[in-house]
Design a protein around this motif. Structure first.
Motif, PDB file in Angstrom:
ATOM      1  N   GLY A   1      40.627  67.834  62.867  1.00 51.67           N
ATOM      2  CA  GLY A   1      42.046  67.573  63.084  1.00 51.67           C
ATOM      3  C   GLY A   1      42.900  68.168  61.990  1.00 51.67           C
ATOM      4  N   ARG A   2      42.445  69.293  61.436  1.00 53.08           N
ATOM      5  CA  ARG A   2      43.198  69.915  60.344  1.00 53.08           C
ATOM      6  C   ARG A   2      44.527  70.461  60.846  1.00 53.08           C
ATOM      7  NH1 ARG A   2      39.944  73.715  56.008  1.00 53.08           N
ATOM      8  NH2 ARG A   2      39.008  71.988  54.866  1.00 53.08           N
ATOM      9  N   PRO A   3      45.633  70.149  60.151  1.00 56.64           N
ATOM     10  CA  PRO A   3      46.930  70.647  60.596  1.00 56.64           C
ATOM     11  C   PRO A   3      47.187  72.096  60.208  1.00 56.64           C
ATOM     12  CG  PRO A   3      47.197  69.262  58.668  1.00 56.64           C
ATOM     13  CD  PRO A   3      45.736  69.255  59.000  1.00 56.64           C
TER      14      PRO A   3
ATOM     15  N   THR B   1      32.436  74.725  42.761  1.00 56.30           N
ATOM     16  CA  THR B   1      33.374  75.544  41.994  1.00 56.30           C
ATOM     17  C   THR B   1      33.662  76.808  42.806  1.00 56.30           C
ATOM     18  OG1 THR B   1      32.323  74.762  39.981  1.00 56.30           O
ATOM     19  CG2 THR B   1      33.689  76.753  39.787  1.00 56.30           C
ATOM     20  N   ILE B   2      34.930  77.223  42.862  1.00 53.76           N
ATOM     21  CA  ILE B   2      35.256  78.489  43.547  1.00 53.76           C
ATOM     22  C   ILE B   2      35.849  79.467  42.537  1.00 53.76           C
ATOM     23  CG2 ILE B   2      36.485  79.603  45.440  1.00 53.76           C
ATOM     24  CD1 ILE B   2      36.733  76.952  46.830  1.00 53.76           C
ATOM     25  N   VAL B   3      35.279  80.682  42.499  1.00 52.75           N
ATOM     26  CA  VAL B   3      35.800  81.724  41.599  1.00 52.75           C
ATOM     27  C   VAL B   3      36.029  83.027  42.345  1.00 52.75           C
ATOM     28  CG1 VAL B   3      34.688  80.810  39.512  1.00 52.75           C
ATOM     29  CG2 VAL B   3      33.481  82.518  40.920  1.00 52.75           C
TER      30      VAL B   3
ATOM     31  N   PRO C   1      41.354  89.395  54.023  1.00 49.87           N
ATOM     32  CA  PRO C   1      40.329  90.439  53.864  1.00 49.87           C
ATOM     33  C   PRO C   1      39.166  90.001  52.967  1.00 49.87           C
ATOM     34  CG  PRO C   1      42.257  90.943  52.530  1.00 49.87           C
ATOM     35  CD  PRO C   1      42.595  89.692  53.293  1.00 49.87           C
ATOM     36  N   THR C   2      39.258  88.793  52.409  1.00 49.37           N
ATOM     37  CA  THR C   2      38.186  88.275  51.546  1.00 49.37           C
ATOM     38  C   THR C   2      37.485  87.114  52.232  1.00 49.37           C
ATOM     39  OG1 THR C   2      39.847  86.882  50.488  1.00 49.37           O
ATOM     40  CG2 THR C   2      39.265  88.942  49.359  1.00 49.37           C
ATOM     41  N   LEU C   3      36.288  86.785  51.714  1.00 46.35           N
ATOM     42  CA  LEU C   3      35.501  85.691  52.293  1.00 46.35           C
ATOM     43  C   LEU C   3      34.896  84.885  51.146  1.00 46.35           C
ATOM     44  CD1 LEU C   3      34.389  84.711  55.104  1.00 46.35           C
ATOM     45  CD2 LEU C   3      32.361  86.084  54.588  1.00 46.35           C
TER      46      LEU C   3
HETATM   47  P1  AMP Z   1      36.449  73.604  51.834  1.00 46.97           P
HETATM   48  O1  AMP Z   1      35.771  74.522  52.816  1.00 46.97           O
HETATM   49  O2  AMP Z   1      37.227  72.502  52.486  1.00 46.97           O
HETATM   50  O3  AMP Z   1      35.513  73.131  50.771  1.00 46.97           O
HETATM   51  O4  AMP Z   1      37.564  74.464  51.094  1.00 46.97           O
HETATM   52  C1  AMP Z   1      37.419  75.822  50.931  1.00 46.97           C
HETATM   53  C2  AMP Z   1      38.252  76.258  49.764  1.00 46.97           C
HETATM   54  O5  AMP Z   1      37.982  77.624  49.519  1.00 46.97           O
HETATM   55  C3  AMP Z   1      39.744  76.125  49.988  1.00 46.97           C
HETATM   56  O6  AMP Z   1      40.331  75.604  48.828  1.00 46.97           O
HETATM   57  C4  AMP Z   1      40.179  77.561  50.223  1.00 46.97           C
HETATM   58  O7  AMP Z   1      41.514  77.782  49.838  1.00 46.97           O
HETATM   59  C5  AMP Z   1      39.185  78.350  49.382  1.00 46.97           C
HETATM   60  N1  AMP Z   1      38.954  79.685  49.948  1.00 46.97           N
HETATM   61  C6  AMP Z   1      38.159  79.970  50.986  1.00 46.97           C
HETATM   62  N2  AMP Z   1      38.216  81.276  51.301  1.00 46.97           N
HETATM   63  C7  AMP Z   1      39.070  81.849  50.436  1.00 46.97           C
HETATM   64  C8  AMP Z   1      39.572  83.161  50.255  1.00 46.97           C
HETATM   65  N3  AMP Z   1      39.180  84.169  51.058  1.00 46.97           N
HETATM   66  N4  AMP Z   1      40.461  83.371  49.271  1.00 46.97           N
HETATM   67  C9  AMP Z   1      40.852  82.355  48.469  1.00 46.97           C
HETATM   68  N5  AMP Z   1      40.428  81.086  48.588  1.00 46.97           N
HETATM   69  C10 AMP Z   1      39.550  80.818  49.557  1.00 46.97           C
END
Ligand code: AMP
Ligand code: MG
Length: 318
Positions: A61-63, A187-189, A121-123
């Motif tokens: 149900g993501r908006p 962590t996301i980088v 364009p990124t993943l």
């Molecule tokens: P979740 O899948 O709910 O753990 O959240 C995924 C997180 O990854 C979110 O904060 C997104 O904004 C971030 N994210 C996923 N793909 C990208 C991308 N291509 N560029 C920047 N951030 C991303």
């Protein structure tokens, strides 16, 4: 009032060989399945199928369509999706399998649905260490898009019972392998040649990353000029003017339809919102690449996953 998704029976099964095969069968049929990783329980679906990814958003149900993290079973699978710089190679060697997600350029022939990266364009890719998630990816034979397995606005689940409380009746299957170990999201980088940008803090700390790679970790939230969290997010936007809620096509404009009626491309001729979500980004890219000078979009109902479609269209039109 948003409609509630139709209630379905949610099976909750202990993780073993038989339940793994059932879960993989559902994944191959395009259904979302809840599965633990070392961080939190994820709601996983075949990342290569637009409709399967749309079902994740519909169940939560993501908006809005945030890009999702795509999970792989091994480094070879990751290499078929994204381009690895030498910094990315170093981080993969140091922290995979584990709780580090890297945002990397999609390869030109990347098989992942555009909806999973919200048209960017990124993943975001991760090789998790949890045996249930890795076995499920391997058994399904496809990368799995998986955000946390909770309804939108809820907190991330670290036990199967949390998933059931939040998504029971909205997803078919929960693979129960007990509580997760890390309990916070990865962590996301974004690794660049000169620095590593921290997009989300998590179990792998900046100190750990700096020690492994010898490059500074930059936290854009601490940079000046950023006042709202939303400013850090990037969104896909077409280069042509985009007009929403266009009831009829306009001469010279690429008309994106919904439901019956003339158009250049229909998101769903039958008015199916999940199908429309699945087609959204590919259609916007097609319209943007066409010879038309602008884009019009038919009205999309503001209910169910239509709310996320409209949110994304409004951002693209802004
Ligand atoms: P979740 O899948 O709910 O753990 O959240 C995924 C997180 O990854 C979110 O904060 C997104 O904004 C971030 N994210 C996923 N793909 C990208 C991308 N291509 N560029 C920047 N951030 C991303
Ligand atoms: Mg979440």
């Amino acid at each position: 009032m948003p409609h509630r998704a139709r209630t379905i029976e949610t099976q909750i099964r202990a993780y073993d060989g038989a339940s793994l095969i059932e879960a993989a069968t559902l994944i191959r049929a395009g259904e979302p399945v809840a599965v633990p990783t070392e961080t939190v329980y994820g709601l996983a679906a075949d990342a290569t199928k637009e409709t399967a990814v749309a079902r994740i958003y519909a169940a939560k149900g993501r908006p809005s369509f945030n890009p999702l993290i795509v999970h792989v079973a091994d480094l070879e699978m990751a290499r078929r999706l994204v381009a690895f710089s030498s910094a990315a190679e170093t981080l993969a060697r140091a922290f995979w399998p584990g709780a580090l997600t890297m945002v990397l350029p999609r390869l030109p022939d990347c098989p992942v649905a555009e909806l999973a990266s919200a048209g960017l364009p990124t993943l975001a890719v991760r090789l998790p260490s949890h045996p249930a998630m890795r076995s499920l990816i391997a058994a399904a034979g496809v990368p799995l898009a998986a955000p946390s397995a909770n309804a939108s606005g809820g907190i991330s689940p670290t036990r199967a019972s949390h998933v059931l409380a939040s998504l029971g009746g909205r997803i078919p299957f929960i693979l129960d392998a007990g509580p997760t170990s890390d309990g916070v999201e990865s962590t996301i980088v974004r690794p660049d040649a000169a620095a590593i940008t921290l997009l989300r803090p998590g179990p792998i700390t900046p100190a750990m990353i700096e020690a492994a790679i010898g490059l500074p970790v930059v936290d854009p939230r601490q940079a000046e000029g950023i006042t709202a969290p939303g400013q850090l997010e990037s969104h896909y936007a077409p280069s042509k003017p985009l007009t929403l809620n266009a009831d009829v096509p306009v001469e010279g404009r690429f008309h994106i339809g919904f439901g019956p009626g003339p158009c250049q491309r229909n998101l769903s001729a039958t008015g199916d919102l999940v199908e429309a979500a699945a087609n959204l980004f590919a259609t916007l890219h097609e319209a943007d690449a066409s010879s038309f000078s602008g884009i019009t979009v038919a009205p999309i109902p503001e209910r169910d996953i239509g709310i996320a479609i409209n949110d994304r269209l409004r951002r693209a039109a802004a």
